[in-house]
Design a protein around this motif. Structure first.
Motif, PDB file in Angstrom:
ATOM      1  N   TYR A 140      50.263  -2.294  34.117  1.00 33.82           N
ATOM      2  CA  TYR A 140      51.198  -2.492  33.009  1.00 33.82           C
ATOM      3  C   TYR A 140      50.451  -2.516  31.675  1.00 33.82           C
ATOM      4  CZ  TYR A 140      55.565  -3.518  35.519  1.00 33.82           C
ATOM      5  OH  TYR A 140      56.716  -3.430  36.261  1.00 33.82           O
ATOM      6  N   ALA A 141      49.243  -3.039  31.686  1.00 36.98           N
ATOM      7  CA  ALA A 141      48.460  -3.083  30.444  1.00 36.98           C
ATOM      8  C   ALA A 141      48.207  -1.679  29.911  1.00 36.98           C
ATOM      9  CB  ALA A 141      47.137  -3.805  30.678  1.00 36.98           C
ATOM     10  N   CYS A 142      47.969  -0.719  30.808  1.00 35.81           N
ATOM     11  CA  CYS A 142      47.746   0.666  30.359  1.00 35.81           C
ATOM     12  C   CYS A 142      48.984   1.197  29.639  1.00 35.81           C
ATOM     13  CB  CYS A 142      47.403   1.552  31.550  1.00 35.81           C
ATOM     14  SG  CYS A 142      45.788   1.238  32.283  1.00 35.81           S
ATOM     15  N   ALA A 143      50.172   0.899  30.171  1.00 37.05           N
ATOM     16  CA  ALA A 143      51.403   1.370  29.543  1.00 37.05           C
ATOM     17  C   ALA A 143      51.599   0.734  28.177  1.00 37.05           C
ATOM     18  CB  ALA A 143      52.599   1.064  30.437  1.00 37.05           C
ATOM     19  N   HIS A 144      51.471  -0.582  28.099  1.00 37.04           N
ATOM     20  CA  HIS A 144      51.723  -1.274  26.837  1.00 37.04           C
ATOM     21  C   HIS A 144      50.686  -0.921  25.774  1.00 37.04           C
ATOM     22  CE1 HIS A 144      54.970  -4.433  27.470  1.00 37.04           C
ATOM     23  NE2 HIS A 144      54.993  -3.682  28.561  1.00 37.04           N
ATOM     24  N   ALA A 163      63.656   3.740  18.065  1.00 32.07           N
ATOM     25  CA  ALA A 163      62.760   4.334  19.062  1.00 32.07           C
ATOM     26  C   ALA A 163      63.305   4.155  20.469  1.00 32.07           C
ATOM     27  CB  ALA A 163      61.371   3.714  18.948  1.00 32.07           C
ATOM     28  N   ASN A 164      63.896   2.996  20.745  1.00 35.87           N
ATOM     29  CA  ASN A 164      64.438   2.753  22.080  1.00 35.87           C
ATOM     30  C   ASN A 164      65.760   3.456  22.306  1.00 35.87           C
ATOM     31  OD1 ASN A 164      62.677   0.743  23.659  1.00 35.87           O
ATOM     32  ND2 ASN A 164      62.756  -0.180  21.626  1.00 35.87           N
ATOM     33  N   LEU A 165      66.430   3.846  21.230  1.00 38.65           N
ATOM     34  CA  LEU A 165      67.689   4.565  21.365  1.00 38.65           C
ATOM     35  C   LEU A 165      67.477   6.066  21.522  1.00 38.65           C
ATOM     36  CD1 LEU A 165      69.946   2.747  18.719  1.00 38.65           C
ATOM     37  CD2 LEU A 165      70.060   2.543  21.218  1.00 38.65           C
ATOM     38  N   ILE A 166      66.543   6.633  20.735  1.00 41.80           N
ATOM     39  CA  ILE A 166      66.383   8.085  20.738  1.00 41.80           C
ATOM     40  C   ILE A 166      64.943   8.533  20.983  1.00 41.80           C
ATOM     41  CG2 ILE A 166      68.353   8.400  19.193  1.00 41.80           C
ATOM     42  CD1 ILE A 166      66.362   9.013  16.942  1.00 41.80           C
ATOM     43  N   ASN A 167      64.051   7.606  21.392  1.00 46.53           N
ATOM     44  CA  ASN A 167      62.635   7.896  21.611  1.00 46.53           C
ATOM     45  C   ASN A 167      61.869   7.807  20.292  1.00 46.53           C
ATOM     46  OD1 ASN A 167      60.228  10.102  22.056  1.00 46.53           O
ATOM     47  ND2 ASN A 167      60.710   9.018  23.934  1.00 46.53           N
ATOM     48  N   GLY A 181      56.946  -0.255  14.125  1.00 45.51           N
ATOM     49  CA  GLY A 181      58.168  -0.263  14.930  1.00 45.51           C
ATOM     50  C   GLY A 181      58.174   0.772  16.019  1.00 45.51           C
ATOM     51  N   VAL A 182      57.780   2.013  15.695  1.00 45.55           N
ATOM     52  CA  VAL A 182      57.875   3.091  16.694  1.00 45.55           C
ATOM     53  C   VAL A 182      56.723   3.064  17.692  1.00 45.55           C
ATOM     54  CG1 VAL A 182      59.176   4.601  15.137  1.00 45.55           C
ATOM     55  CG2 VAL A 182      56.680   4.782  15.230  1.00 45.55           C
ATOM     56  N   TYR A 218      61.797   2.245  29.194  1.00 42.52           N
ATOM     57  CA  TYR A 218      61.090   3.431  29.673  1.00 42.52           C
ATOM     58  C   TYR A 218      61.190   4.587  28.683  1.00 42.52           C
ATOM     59  CZ  TYR A 218      60.832   1.469  34.424  1.00 42.52           C
ATOM     60  OH  TYR A 218      60.561   0.707  35.521  1.00 42.52           O
ATOM     61  N   ALA A 219      62.380   4.759  28.100  1.00 46.78           N
ATOM     62  CA  ALA A 219      62.631   5.931  27.257  1.00 46.78           C
ATOM     63  C   ALA A 219      62.128   5.760  25.836  1.00 46.78           C
ATOM     64  CB  ALA A 219      64.127   6.233  27.229  1.00 46.78           C
ATOM     65  N   GLY A 220      61.487   4.638  25.535  1.00 48.10           N
ATOM     66  CA  GLY A 220      61.060   4.394  24.163  1.00 48.10           C
ATOM     67  C   GLY A 220      60.002   5.353  23.670  1.00 48.10           C
ATOM     68  N   SER A 221      59.140   5.812  24.555  1.00 50.86           N
ATOM     69  CA  SER A 221      58.095   6.759  24.152  1.00 50.86           C
ATOM     70  C   SER A 221      57.820   7.728  25.290  1.00 50.86           C
ATOM     71  CB  SER A 221      56.800   6.032  23.763  1.00 50.86           C
ATOM     72  OG  SER A 221      56.134   5.538  24.907  1.00 50.86           O
TER      73      SER A 221
END
Length: 422
Positions: free
Chosen positions: A144-148, A330-334, A360-361, A369-372
């Motif tokens: 999880y650290a790699c993702a964050h 970002a969480n709504l549209i990436n 923010g982004v 998941y879809a944030g980035s």
């Protein structure tokens, strides 16, 4: 085409493009949906051809830079850099899960900042999987650290993230000035993230001592790839020089990639086709096409709808409001479409609001998941290693880390702007 129809078509196609990037039906690349969508918008006049051309010209140097960095990171992997990173993690842990997490945070933050978030997701995450398996550690906190950190730790340099490079181009800041202003926010954000991880994964980190490091005495040593490290250091220096000379940083990245490519080809460690594949041409086409689709959405009403929500000052409340808006969007549209939408609106307030958009982004996508795109790619890699990612757990962790990280990072940015100016 009527304005109402153009607005509807643009919005529907943006949703389709993002859904295609998330789902990737039949394993097809992200560009499979994005390129036809951009072509349709241009053909119907929903986005004028001159606007599409302007967007492509804006994104061209950014895409070129991204291609060079992807090749540079892959060639560093071929040189053994990430294998050496895994050995360093194992040695540094000294049998303690808490030390392993701290070392992983440090390593992932540096890799993300220097070689971009793609290197952390694509190249470092598999190394972390292998290392925790070898040591007998519970993988969850480290993976999880790699993702964050692929998101949060990408705040430091203009070259750490595609969103940074877009904002860097619009800000008028030099490479070193950008790093100076974002440095305190980077340190604060990574530190806050670490504290939340220690508490959230306390049970996973209070396990029995780890197994002995199999890369230690009696095992075949892992050589440090000095040539690759020197090339990366010279490439970073090249970013500073090109910025001072007003030259696109893509040229410095290209030079570093060429040096490693020539060496790898000469030693037979790669092939010309492998180098081209490392550039991920379909993904580059996706970025260009996505930019045109987002331009259509902006031209057809989104800019007007968000314009009154973006403050034009660099005070602390204004910076916090911009960062929160960017995180939500970002969480709504990436995060990539979000930054393309918000940069023109925030530019009137100067570099401060632009950098707040980046907070923010880059931090906000840790919520979903879809944030980035990096998080989506990380999720696929995790599944390839037969490790389950629970949506509920991922979201609960994000609900803790995003506010705890974003608020102090904005405060640190405000202090930087106050002390150093722009």
């Amino acid at each position: 085409m009527s304005p109402a129809l153009a607005t509807t078509l643009s919005a529907v196609l943006l949703v389709a493009v993002l859904a295609g990037a998330v789902i990737r039906p039949f394993g097809l690349p992200e560009a499979t949906v994005a390129v036809p969508a951009a072509a349709l918008l241009m053909a119907t006049g929903a986005v004028p051809l001159d606007h599409a051309r302007a967007e492509a010209e804006l994104l061209g140097p950014v895409v070129g830079f991204l291609a060079a960095v992807l090749v540079l990171a892959k060639l560093c992997d071929d040189e053994g850099l990430f294998q050496a990173c895994g050995a360093w993690l194992a040695r540094t842990s000294k049998g303690r899960p808490q030390r392993l997490l701290a070392a992983n945070f440090l390593l992932a933050s540096v890799v993300t900042a220097v070689l971009s978030l793609d290197a952390t997701v694509v190249l470092l995450t598999p190394v972390v999987f292998a290392t925790v398996a070898r040591l007998g550690a519970r993988p969850k906190p480290h993976v999880y650290a790699c993702a964050h950190l692929s998101n949060t730790a990408s705040l430091l340099l203009p070259v750490s993230n595609l969103t940074n490079l877009l904002a860097f181009t619009a800000s008028g800041l030099s490479f070193t000035r950008f790093a100076l202003l974002m440095g305190p926010a980077w340190v604060v954000a990574v530190g806050a993230e670490y504290l939340v991880f220690r508490r959230f994964f306390a049970a996973d980190l209070k396990t029995d001592p780890l197994r002995a490091d199999t890369t230690g005495a009696g095992a075949e040593p892992v050589d440090v790839p000095v040539f690759a490290l020197v090339t990366v250091a010279c490439t970073l220096a090249g970013f500073v020089v090109t910025s001072a000379l007003g030259v696109e940083p893509a040229w410095a990245a290209l030079a570093g990639a060429l040096v490693l490519a020539v060496r790898a080809l000469a030693h037979g460690r790669t092939t010309p086709l492998a180098v081209v594949r490392a550039a991920s041409v379909p993904f580059l086409a996706f970025v260009l096409a996505l930019g045109i689709v987002v331009r259509a959405v902006v031209d057809n009403g989104l800019s007007d709808a968000l314009g009154h929500l973006v403050p034009d000052s660099a005070g602390l409340p204004a910076l916090l409001g911009i960062a929160v808006l960017a995180a939500v969007l970002a969480n709504l549209i990436n995060n990539l479409p979000a930054v393309l939408v918000l940069l023109p609106l925030a530019a009137a307030g100067g570099p401060g609001p632009l950098l707040a958009v980046l907070l923010g982004v880059n931090i906000g996508p840790n919520l979903t998941y879809a944030g980035s795109l990096a998080t989506l790619l990380w999720r696929r890699i995790v599944h390839q290693h037969d490790h389950e990612v629970e949506l509920g757990e991922f979201t609960r962790l994000g609900l803790l880390t995003v506010p705890a990280t974003l608020v102090p990072a904005v405060a640190a940015l405000w202090v930087s702007l106050t002390v150093f100016g722009t």
